[in-house]
Write an enzyme that holds these catalytic residues in place. Structure first.
Site, PDB file in Angstrom:
ATOM      1  N   ASP A   1      42.344 104.241  61.721  1.00 54.87           N
ATOM      2  CA  ASP A   1      40.940 104.651  61.643  1.00 54.87           C
ATOM      3  C   ASP A   1      40.145 103.539  60.988  1.00 54.87           C
ATOM      4  O   ASP A   1      40.662 102.819  60.126  1.00 54.87           O
ATOM      5  CB  ASP A   1      40.795 105.945  60.829  1.00 54.87           C
ATOM      6  CG  ASP A   1      41.349 107.164  61.556  1.00 54.87           C
ATOM      7  OD1 ASP A   1      41.302 107.196  62.799  1.00 54.87           O
ATOM      8  OD2 ASP A   1      41.821 108.084  60.875  1.00 54.87           O
TER       9      ASP A   1
ATOM     10  N   ASP B   1      38.926 109.302  68.476  1.00 53.45           N
ATOM     11  CA  ASP B   1      38.361 110.505  67.863  1.00 53.45           C
ATOM     12  C   ASP B   1      36.939 110.765  68.366  1.00 53.45           C
ATOM     13  O   ASP B   1      36.547 111.913  68.596  1.00 53.45           O
ATOM     14  CB  ASP B   1      38.340 110.374  66.339  1.00 53.45           C
ATOM     15  CG  ASP B   1      39.719 110.190  65.742  1.00 53.45           C
ATOM     16  OD1 ASP B   1      40.703 110.660  66.349  1.00 53.45           O
ATOM     17  OD2 ASP B   1      39.804 109.583  64.662  1.00 53.45           O
TER      18      ASP B   1
END
EC number: 3.4.23.36
Length: 170
Positions: free
Chosen positions: A130, A148
């Protein structure tokens, strides 16, 4: 008449998967390329302020959304990998069955690409990379990635498509 009714409803049973798999592939490529770039430029935990509300930061997520189960004993890597693969298979079935429903299939293709992007991370690295970090004042959203984002946009489009469909049937 029955063929026209089927086409009008947009079920497209037995339609082509190719355009939808193409969308998913674009999401996977964008996701993986951005993760590779960030992982090469940043060290773990390094933050680079871009704006007053957005940073780039390299973090790893061993869990699911919002780091759910990130501290579990390692079984979650395989559980979330299997869940992602099963979701991908179900989505492919739905894409094939409803290929003429453009908005529905676009949403599913985004979710498919995002799910597989994160599955690739779990298989290759043992965690999801991330790096997108939005914040307001001292409050931060959990860091996330392109996969995401695609999943979230796909979910919003699914809700919009369903609301549109329900309103149209009134």
């Amino acid at each position: 008449m029955a063929k026209a009714l089927t086409k009008q409803r947009g079920s497209g049973a037995g339609g082509s998967l190719a355009p939808w798999l193409g969308v998913a592939l674009i999401v996977i490529l964008a996701d993986q390329l951005t993760k590779i770039a960030v992982a090469r430029v940043f060290s773990y935990g390094q933050v680079r302020e871009i704006t007053s509300f957005f940073n780039l930061v390299l973090v790893y997520n061993r869990g699911a959304a919002f780091s759910f189960l990130a501290a579990a004993g390692g079984w979650q890597r395989w559980a979330f990998t299997v869940l992602g693969v099963v979701a991908a298979l179900v989505i492919c079935y739905l894409l094939k069955r409803h290929s003429a429903q453009r908005l529905f299939c676009t949403a599913l293709a985004l979710i498919l690409g995002g799910a597989l992007g994160n599955v690739i991370d779990r298989l290759v690295y043992g965690h999801v990379i991330d790096f997108l970090d939005f914040h307001v004042g001292g409050w931060h959203w959990p860091a996330f990635n392109v996969a995401d984002s695609a999943i979230t946009i796909g979910a919003v489009l699914l809700v919009f498509d369903e609301l549109r469909r329900v309103r149209g049937s009134r």
